[in-house]
Scaffold this motif. Structure first.
Motif, short mmCIF file in Angstrom:
data_model
loop_
_atom_site.label_atom_id
_atom_site.label_comp_id
_atom_site.label_asym_id
_atom_site.label_seq_id
_atom_site.Cartn_x
_atom_site.Cartn_y
_atom_site.Cartn_z
N UNK A 78 4.49 -4.25 5.74
CA UNK A 78 3.21 -4.40 5.51
C UNK A 78 2.46 -3.52 4.84
N UNK A 79 1.57 -3.80 3.91
CA UNK A 79 0.88 -2.60 2.98
C UNK A 79 -0.38 -2.99 2.59
N UNK A 80 -1.37 -2.42 2.31
CA UNK A 80 -2.61 -3.07 1.60
C UNK A 80 -3.31 -1.68 0.77
N UNK A 81 -4.08 -1.04 1.37
CA UNK A 81 -4.98 -0.01 0.61
C UNK A 81 -3.95 1.11 0.04
N UNK A 82 -3.03 1.50 0.61
CA UNK A 82 -2.21 2.69 0.13
C UNK A 82 -2.86 3.88 0.07
N UNK A 83 -3.95 4.07 0.83
CA UNK A 83 -4.50 5.29 1.03
C UNK A 83 -5.09 5.87 2.51
N UNK A 108 -6.68 4.25 4.74
CA UNK A 108 -7.91 3.65 5.11
C UNK A 108 -8.16 2.46 5.79
N UNK A 109 -7.08 1.47 5.92
CA UNK A 109 -6.96 0.48 6.52
C UNK A 109 -6.31 -0.10 7.45
N UNK A 110 -5.27 0.53 8.09
CA UNK A 110 -4.50 0.33 9.32
C UNK A 110 -3.13 -0.90 9.01
N UNK A 111 -3.46 -1.58 8.02
CA UNK A 111 -2.45 -2.76 7.55
C UNK A 111 -0.98 -2.06 7.90
N UNK A 123 -7.27 8.11 7.51
CA UNK A 123 -8.43 7.90 8.37
C UNK A 123 -8.43 6.60 9.38
N UNK A 124 -7.76 5.84 9.39
CA UNK A 124 -7.81 4.58 9.73
C UNK A 124 -7.47 4.50 11.49
N UNK A 147 -2.12 -10.92 5.40
CA UNK A 147 -2.59 -9.74 5.60
C UNK A 147 -2.51 -9.85 7.13
N UNK A 173 5.54 -10.89 4.87
CA UNK A 173 4.95 -9.98 3.80
C UNK A 173 4.99 -10.47 2.56
N UNK A 205 0.93 -8.03 -2.78
CA UNK A 205 0.76 -8.13 -1.42
C UNK A 205 -0.15 -7.28 -0.85
N UNK A 206 -1.09 -7.66 0.08
CA UNK A 206 -2.00 -6.89 0.86
C UNK A 206 -3.41 -6.89 0.56
N UNK A 207 -3.91 -7.84 -0.44
CA UNK A 207 -5.36 -7.94 -1.02
C UNK A 207 -6.38 -7.79 0.01
N UNK A 224 -9.04 -5.02 0.52
CA UNK A 224 -8.04 -3.63 0.75
C UNK A 224 -7.49 -3.01 -0.28
N UNK A 225 -7.11 -3.92 -1.35
CA UNK A 225 -6.62 -3.43 -2.50
C UNK A 225 -7.52 -3.13 -3.74
N UNK A 261 -13.66 2.48 5.11
CA UNK A 261 -12.82 2.94 6.26
C UNK A 261 -13.41 3.08 7.58
N UNK A 302 -12.36 -1.23 8.12
CA UNK A 302 -10.89 -2.17 7.78
C UNK A 302 -9.96 -1.98 8.77
N UNK A 303 -10.10 -0.77 9.88
CA UNK A 303 -8.94 -0.56 10.66
C UNK A 303 -9.34 -1.71 11.93
#
Lengths: 110, 450
Positions: free
Chosen positions: A39-44, A46-49, A65-66, B32, B37, B66-68, B98-99, B203, B206-207
């Protein structure tokens, strides 16, 4: 550790696949390059995915930071920013998220 | 009705209410946080009761990446350019929170929508230092989008301005002094005003939702009134504990009106806003949903009003209580004294309606969309992947649901339609979450008149 060192990352819950991850490379990119869907989303960070578990070893997570303190203590790392500092064993994917999320109205906050 | 001379939408709210009944509905559907995936997608649902495929997904348009976390969406054009025959309601803009990608979908063939263009999140961050796109509104030929963070996911974000070719113009606003966070907005051109609300920094939200973040002031509690032409905030109101996390902002549809409503989600209050005769802006709390003490919960449970809308004739207000699990209808003829006229239960944490129309409900009433004539309210159950996974963890394996509520527009009252349910737990690539909905012919949260 030399500048071009690589570390072995074993993805325990994907058949124990072993990846050679270069210094400065993150585990999510290494998984994708090896054809392991994560699973991947923000890539920085920040988002926990992309959260998964670090079973052994250690990573640095610049800009991650997530995760809160409890999640980090439970062994979660963010694969999109996690760079191995040594050989590591990890578990990836949503199936590792059982303890990641909690209803904040249930039980005391840690 | 005559269309020869005209662009998209309708000449007036009254004309919009006379439009043909909706036959299709587009909703975002997400993978998501589900373990599948695959990219999120636009799901097109058949809502024509005379069709053999009624109450099912008839088209799926995958996003390229993936992952928007698709969330809200908006049209390239609405009734705000009804006078411009060169425009049409053809493109649906679907931002990924998210993206930060903005996927532009061509719906010319509305049973086979196609990807037209992607405005990449990387380009948006590089050119405007903004991320996490949310609400899309068209303003005549141009489009503005509320952005919830800077390029690193920190507050307060701002507004992205794109042109009719979907190229980035830059930042829309001249000045955001006073804005701590960003979320939704509504504009009322005849009164040169705009209203915007506050969620939190990407930040932070999102988590997942953490009460410690609320205590640390990381969620919004202010509402902002703008000089629309000057593109700057003229008044901000900090609502304190009564106004925590103000989300959806709606205006009355009458273009001469200078008032509307919004909900403070965490405080679970509905506020009315208006512009006074001397040009000032005021708010007052008009509905207060009490918290409920639940066994095993150390703190009282708020209802969590996550979506709110106003009927095209400005007579009824609808909102969803995503934790308690009910959906309500209020008569707002007397704006300062709304009267509850209907209530239904769907899922929710109080356990009052765990199964509806033969399907176990995952989540609770969340995004809502009302037909132009005000008689059918569609509702989906997912809020946001990480928050779903906290409050309703079953949804990631069972998917979200879509229901239809029949609304009595004469005497008031609402009931769950027994013949309609779309179970996104049965999607071919695996269970997905369904969220905001749009009709090809416009709806009560898209159309604004100049």
């Amino acid at each position: 550790m030399t500048a071009d060192a690589t570390h072995k990352v074993t993805v325990a819950n994907r058949g124990g696949r072993e990846l050679a991850v270069a210094d400065g490379e993150n585990i999510a990119d290494a998984c994708e390059a090896a054809g392991i869907a994560v699973p991947i989303a923000c890539r920085y960070g920040g988002c926990i995915t992309c959260a998964g578990r670090l079973v052994s070893g250690s990573v640095r997570q610049p800009k991650g930071t997530a995760l809160n303190k409890r999640q980090s203590q439970d062994g979660y790392i963010l694969m999109c920013v996690a760079q191995p500092k040594e050989d590591c064993i990890v578990e990836v994917g949503v199936e590792t998220h059982t303890n990641l999320y909690r209803n904040p109205f249930l039980g005391p906050l840690k | 009705m005559s269309k020869e001379c005209c662009g998209p939408g309708y000449a007036s709210p009254k004309e919009a209410m006379q439009a043909d009944r909706e036959k299709l509905l587009h909703t975002v559907a997400l993978y998501v946080g589900t373990g599948v995936e695959k990219p999120d997608y636009l799901a097109t649902v058949d809502v024509d009761p005379d069709s053999p495929t009624y109450s099912s997904v008839v088209a799926r348009t995958e996003m390229p990446q993936v992952g928007d976390e698709l969330h809200h969406s908006g049209w390239n054009a609405c009734s705000s350019c009804h006078d411009d025959a060169s425009k049409s309601r053809q493109y649906l803009l679907m931002p990924g929170v998210r993206t930060s990608n903005i996927n532009v979908i061509d719906t010319s063939d509305d049973t086979n929508p196609k990807l037209h263009k992607v405005i990449s999140g990387d380009e948006i961050k590089a050119k405007t230092n903004l991320s996490a796109p949310h609400t899309v509104h068209c303003l005549g030929a141009d489009i503005i989008i509320s952005m919830l963070g800077d390029a690193d996911g920190n507050a307060p974000g701002g507004f992205l301005h794109i042109n009719e070719d979907f190229d980035i113009v830059g930042r829309w606003e001249n000045d955001i002094t006073g804005m701590n966070y960003n979320y939704d907005f509504w504009y009322q051109p005849r009164h040169n005003m705009m209203v915007s609300s506050e969620w939190g920094a990407p930040n932070t939200f999102m988590p997942g939702f953490d009460l410690e973040d609320v205590g640390a002031g990381k969620y919004g509690q202010s509402i902002h009134f703008w000089d629309f032409e000057g593109k700057k905030i003229v008044k901000s109101i900090d609502m304190g504990a009564d106004g925590m996390i103000p989300l959806e902002v709606r205006g009355l549809h009458d273009p001469d009106s200078n008032e509307g409503m919004f909900a403070a989600t965490l405080s679970s209050n509905v506020f009315r806003w208006w512009k006074t005769d001397d040009g000032d802006f005021e708010i007052e709390k008009v509905i207060d949903i009490p918290t409920i003490d639940v066994d095993g919960f150390p703190v009282p449970m708020p209802s969590l009003i996550t979506d709110i809308l106003i009927s095209m004739d400005d007579k009824y207000l609808y909102f969803a209580n995503w934790l308690h699990g009910d959906l309500r209808q209020y008569d707002i003829t007397d704006r300062a004294n709304p009267k509850m006229t209907g209530q239904v239960w769907l899922g929710g944490m109080l356990g009052k309606a765990p199964e509806v129309n033969g399907v176990k409900v995952q989540g609770a009433p969340q995004m809502i969309q009302l037909s132009l004539d005000g008689k059918r309210l569609y509702v989906t159950t997912s809020l946001f992947s990480s928050w779903d996974n906290q409050f309703y963890p079953g949804m990631k394996d069972q998917g979200g649901q879509m229901y239809m509520i029949d609304c009595d527009t004469d005497k008031g009252g609402i009931s769950i339609n027994p013949d309609f349910v779309v179970d996104f737990g049965k999607e071919p690539n695996g269970p997905s979450r369904c969220h905001e909905m749009r009709y090809p012919g416009g709806d009560v949260t898209s159309d604004i008149w100049m």
